[in-house]
Design a protein around this motif. Structure first.
Motif, PDB file in Angstrom:
ATOM      1  N   CYS A   1       0.842  -1.208   0.000  1.00 27.97           N
ATOM      2  CA  CYS A   1       0.000   0.000   0.000  1.00 27.97           C
ATOM      3  C   CYS A   1       0.868   1.247   0.000  1.00 27.97           C
ATOM      4  CB  CYS A   1      -0.928   0.023   1.215  1.00 27.97           C
ATOM      5  SG  CYS A   1      -2.244  -1.200   1.167  1.00 27.97           S
ATOM      6  N   TRP A   2       1.881   1.256   0.845  1.00 28.27           N
ATOM      7  CA  TRP A   2       2.781   2.400   0.927  1.00 28.27           C
ATOM      8  C   TRP A   2       3.489   2.623  -0.410  1.00 28.27           C
ATOM      9  CZ3 TRP A   2       8.022   2.443   0.055  1.00 28.27           C
ATOM     10  CH2 TRP A   2       8.652   3.671   0.290  1.00 28.27           C
ATOM     11  N   ALA A   3       3.980   1.556  -1.021  1.00 27.86           N
ATOM     12  CA  ALA A   3       4.711   1.677  -2.279  1.00 27.86           C
ATOM     13  C   ALA A   3       3.810   2.239  -3.372  1.00 27.86           C
ATOM     14  CB  ALA A   3       5.279   0.323  -2.698  1.00 27.86           C
ATOM     15  N   GLY A   4       2.579   1.778  -3.434  1.00 30.79           N
ATOM     16  CA  GLY A   4       1.652   2.299  -4.439  1.00 30.79           C
ATOM     17  C   GLY A   4       1.422   3.786  -4.281  1.00 30.79           C
ATOM     18  N   LYS A   5       1.248   4.225  -3.045  1.00 26.26           N
ATOM     19  CA  LYS A   5       1.050   5.654  -2.772  1.00 26.26           C
ATOM     20  C   LYS A   5       2.330   6.447  -3.078  1.00 26.26           C
ATOM     21  CE  LYS A   5      -3.021   5.610  -0.508  1.00 26.26           C
ATOM     22  NZ  LYS A   5      -4.182   6.162  -1.102  1.00 26.26           N
TER      23      LYS A   5
ATOM     24  N   VAL B   1       4.721   5.759  -5.264  1.00 28.91           N
ATOM     25  CA  VAL B   1       4.910   5.866  -6.708  1.00 28.91           C
ATOM     26  C   VAL B   1       3.976   6.928  -7.275  1.00 28.91           C
ATOM     27  CG1 VAL B   1       4.531   4.650  -8.896  1.00 28.91           C
ATOM     28  CG2 VAL B   1       5.786   3.541  -7.058  1.00 28.91           C
ATOM     29  N   GLN B   2       2.733   6.907  -6.832  1.00 26.83           N
ATOM     30  CA  GLN B   2       1.751   7.887  -7.312  1.00 26.83           C
ATOM     31  C   GLN B   2       2.185   9.309  -6.940  1.00 26.83           C
ATOM     32  OE1 GLN B   2      -2.172   7.207  -5.800  1.00 26.83           O
ATOM     33  NE2 GLN B   2      -3.093   8.827  -6.993  1.00 26.83           N
TER      34      GLN B   2
ATOM     35  N   SER C   1       5.213  10.392  -6.221  1.00 22.10           N
ATOM     36  CA  SER C   1       6.429  10.727  -6.951  1.00 22.10           C
ATOM     37  C   SER C   1       6.107  11.135  -8.387  1.00 22.10           C
ATOM     38  CB  SER C   1       7.373   9.524  -6.946  1.00 22.10           C
ATOM     39  OG  SER C   1       8.516   9.786  -7.699  1.00 22.10           O
ATOM     40  N   ALA C   2       5.204  10.418  -9.030  1.00 18.63           N
ATOM     41  CA  ALA C   2       4.817  10.745 -10.400  1.00 18.63           C
ATOM     42  C   ALA C   2       4.128  12.103 -10.450  1.00 18.63           C
ATOM     43  CB  ALA C   2       3.901   9.657 -10.960  1.00 18.63           C
ATOM     44  N   GLU C   3       3.274  12.383  -9.478  1.00 21.67           N
ATOM     45  CA  GLU C   3       2.592  13.684  -9.437  1.00 21.67           C
ATOM     46  C   GLU C   3       3.592  14.824  -9.236  1.00 21.67           C
ATOM     47  OE1 GLU C   3      -0.357  13.269  -6.382  1.00 21.67           O
ATOM     48  OE2 GLU C   3      -1.612  11.961  -7.610  1.00 21.67           O
ATOM     49  N   GLU C   4       4.575  14.619  -8.346  1.00 25.41           N
ATOM     50  CA  GLU C   4       5.595  15.641  -8.122  1.00 25.41           C
ATOM     51  C   GLU C   4       6.419  15.870  -9.378  1.00 25.41           C
ATOM     52  OE1 GLU C   4       7.888  14.340  -4.776  1.00 25.41           O
ATOM     53  OE2 GLU C   4       6.312  14.848  -3.336  1.00 25.41           O
TER      54      GLU C   4
END
Length: 96
Positions: free
Chosen positions: A61-65, A67-68, A70-73
């Motif tokens: 769960c943490w990794a999914g959040k 990655v999301q 990081s991509a948004e930043e």
């Protein structure tokens, strides 16, 4: 915990279905719902296994959040870039 904290906790837990499943599984062990924890060793083995699974699910769960986020930043820093999904190219055509 007061009622507001309980509601907030449940709301947060509902956002993570895998963690909710693991929490419910731990409660079933504590309550000995299946009746297979007659001895402390049995209960300990079940709790350890469930906590191991919960830790794994929590990290996923943490990794999914992460990655999301990081991509948004990255998109915020590079507004001209955007993901186009899977490439559709089958390669280059032969010259001859």
């Amino acid at each position: 915990m007061n009622e507001n904290e309980d509601l907030l906790f449940i709301s947060r837990l509902n956002q993570h279905p895998k963690l909710r499943e693991r929490t419910e599984a731990l409660l079933r062990i504590v309550e000995n719902a299946s009746g297979d924890c007659a001895k402390a060793d049995d209960a300990e083995r079940h709790v350890i296994e469930e906590l191991r699974k919960m830790g794994n699910d929590a990290l996923h769960c943490w990794a999914g959040k992460a990655v999301q986020k990081s991509a948004e930043e990255f998109r915020g820093q590079q507004p001209g870039l955007h993901g186009n999904g899977k490439k559709k190219s089958v390669g280059t055509r032969p010259l001859a």
